[in-house]
Design an enzyme around this catalytic site. Structure first.
Site, PDB file in Angstrom:
ATOM      1  CG  ASN A 162      -1.835   8.806 -20.940  1.00  0.00           C
ATOM      2  OD1 ASN A 162      -2.985   9.309 -19.831  1.00  0.00           O
ATOM      3  ND2 ASN A 162      -2.048   9.311 -22.027  1.00  0.00           N
ATOM      4  CD1 TRP A 163      -2.888   4.307 -16.672  1.00  0.00           C
ATOM      5  CD2 TRP A 163      -4.413   3.856 -14.952  1.00  0.00           C
ATOM      6  NE1 TRP A 163      -3.056   2.495 -16.393  1.00  0.00           N
ATOM      7  CE2 TRP A 163      -2.890   2.994 -15.364  1.00  0.00           C
ATOM      8  CE3 TRP A 163      -4.693   4.722 -14.069  1.00  0.00           C
ATOM      9  CZ2 TRP A 163      -2.757   2.650 -13.175  1.00  0.00           C
ATOM     10  CZ3 TRP A 163      -4.371   3.465 -12.431  1.00  0.00           C
ATOM     11  CH2 TRP A 163      -3.763   2.475 -12.340  1.00  0.00           C
ATOM     12  CE  LYS A 164      -4.240   8.229 -24.187  1.00  0.00           C
ATOM     13  NZ  LYS A 164      -5.190   8.423 -25.506  1.00  0.00           N
TER      14      LYS A 164
ATOM     15  CG  HIS B 203      -0.927  13.140 -24.250  1.00  0.00           C
ATOM     16  ND1 HIS B 203      -2.526  12.781 -25.237  1.00  0.00           N
ATOM     17  CD2 HIS B 203      -0.762  12.000 -24.361  1.00  0.00           C
ATOM     18  CE1 HIS B 203      -2.454  12.036 -26.193  1.00  0.00           C
ATOM     19  NE2 HIS B 203      -1.087  11.393 -25.420  1.00  0.00           N
TER      20      HIS B 203
ATOM     21  CD  GLU C 219      -5.613  11.858 -26.208  1.00  0.00           C
ATOM     22  OE1 GLU C 219      -5.457  11.202 -25.033  1.00  0.00           O
ATOM     23  OE2 GLU C 219      -5.604  10.834 -26.595  1.00  0.00           O
TER      24      GLU C 219
ATOM     25  CD  GLU D  64       2.323   9.839 -27.073  1.00  0.00           C
ATOM     26  OE1 GLU D  64       1.655   8.357 -27.211  1.00  0.00           O
ATOM     27  OE2 GLU D  64       1.199   9.983 -27.071  1.00  0.00           O
TER      28      GLU D  64
ATOM     29  N   GLY E 255      -5.050   5.166 -30.414  1.00  0.00           N
ATOM     30  CA  GLY E 255      -6.650   5.464 -30.028  1.00  0.00           C
ATOM     31  C   GLY E 255      -7.037   5.157 -31.154  1.00  0.00           C
TER      32      GLY E 255
ATOM     33  CB  SER F  36      -2.140   2.415 -31.098  1.00  0.00           C
ATOM     34  OG  SER F  36      -3.556   2.632 -32.230  1.00  0.00           O
TER      35      SER F  36
HETATM   36  P1  PGA Z   1      -3.021   4.327 -27.549  1.00  0.00           P
HETATM   37  O1  PGA Z   1      -2.719   6.223 -26.534  1.00  0.00           O
HETATM   38  O2  PGA Z   1      -2.249   3.788 -26.824  1.00  0.00           O
HETATM   39  O3  PGA Z   1      -4.851   4.268 -26.809  1.00  0.00           O
HETATM   40  O4  PGA Z   1      -3.098   4.682 -28.890  1.00  0.00           O
HETATM   41  C1  PGA Z   1      -0.897   6.358 -26.350  1.00  0.00           C
HETATM   42  C2  PGA Z   1      -1.329   7.579 -26.040  1.00  0.00           C
HETATM   43  O5  PGA Z   1      -1.679   8.918 -25.688  1.00  0.00           O
HETATM   44  O6  PGA Z   1      -0.057   8.120 -25.261  1.00  0.00           O
END
Ligand code: PGA
Length: 257
Positions: A9-11, A97, A99, A169, A175, A215
């Site tokens: 997931n490149w966000k 997700h 976020e 998650e 993150g 992470s």
């Molecule tokens: P992260 O993000 O690996 O940077 O913790 C995972 C995600 O949000 O899918």
């Protein structure tokens, strides 16, 4: 046996030329991967989807969007439909997700609508669920997961469920550099599988892939993948670097369960 699935997931990172460079690099590094046993998916920002699709056109690496809207088309400024994702070359879409839930008012109800629209368009939804730190500390993890799963899957039948990938998650691990321990991940993955068993029966529950996200790095992927109910990973930060993501994929592909 469930096929391992690793998604990046490149966000909101990578412009078009950087996205082409990253996907080209991954294609090169993963050239020898056994794609029969391991599925790999890249989820760039919308603006780079078509170009990354072009790079991936002669490879077995899949492409996904990071979100979508449930309507087929219409006056929905700023939104992207499932059909538009397909048109840009996607086979997958991340839905719900944390976020999106945290910053963009995504609810279990909208997650449910998006899942249905994605399946209708033959996109594979990667449905994210997970508790935040406060919920974990208050021992509400299982309640939150049960809520996320049950409400996301309202009116989804067993046949449709077989097409869905679930990503666990824990929000406190995204993150932050704090990974859930393999035991913590396994505990929740098993809880999700047991819940799916109650909802859809043993066969469907055994077939659904459950990814861990939060992470994930080359250093911790093996211990996570060693757990019986961890079927892959949804990777954020470490998916932005060719070496790190390729290492995660290759290490996962070597885990035999
Ligand atoms: P992260 O993000 O690996 O940077 O913790 C995972 C995600 O949000 O899918």
């Amino acid at each position: 046996m469930r096929k391992t699935i690793i998604a990046g997931n490149w966000k909101m990172y990578k412009n078009i030329s950087e996205a082409i460079e990253l996907s080209n690099g991954l294609k090169r590094e993963l050239f020898k991967l056994d794609f029969e046993s391991t599925e790999v998916v890249l989820c760039p920002p919308f603006t780079a989807l078509a170009e990354v699709a072009e790079v991936l056109s002669e490879s077995d690496i899949g492409l996904g969007g990071q979100d979508m809207y449930w309507a087929e088309e219409g006056a929905f400024t700023g939104e992207i439909s499932a059909n538009m994702l397909k048109d840009a070359g996607c086979q997958y879409v991340i839905i719900g997700h944390s976020e999106r839930r945290q910053f963009f008012a995504e609810s279990n109800e909208t997650v449910n609508k998006k899942i249905k629209a994605a399946i209708k368009c033959e996109l594979t939804p990667i449905v994210c669920v997970g508790e935040n730190l406060q919920e974990r500390e208050q021992n509400k993890t299982f309640n939150v997961i049960e809520d996320h799963i049950k409400q996301a899957l309202v009116d989804i039948d067993a046949q449709q469920m077989q097409k869905i990938v679930v990503a666990y998650e824990p929000v406190w691990a995204i993150g932050t550099g704090k990974t859930a321990t393999p035991e913590q991940a396994q505990e929740v993955h098993k809880y999700i599988r047991d819940l799916l068993k109650k909802m859809y029966g043993e066969d469907v529950a055994q077939g659904v892939r459950i990814q861990y996200g939060g992470s994930v790095k080359p250093e911790n992927i093996l211990e996570l993948m060693a757990k019986p109910d961890v079927d892959g990973a949804l990777v954020g930060g470490a998916s932005l670097k060719i070496d790190a993501f390729a290492a995660i994929v290759i290490k996962s592909s070597e885990v035999r369960k």
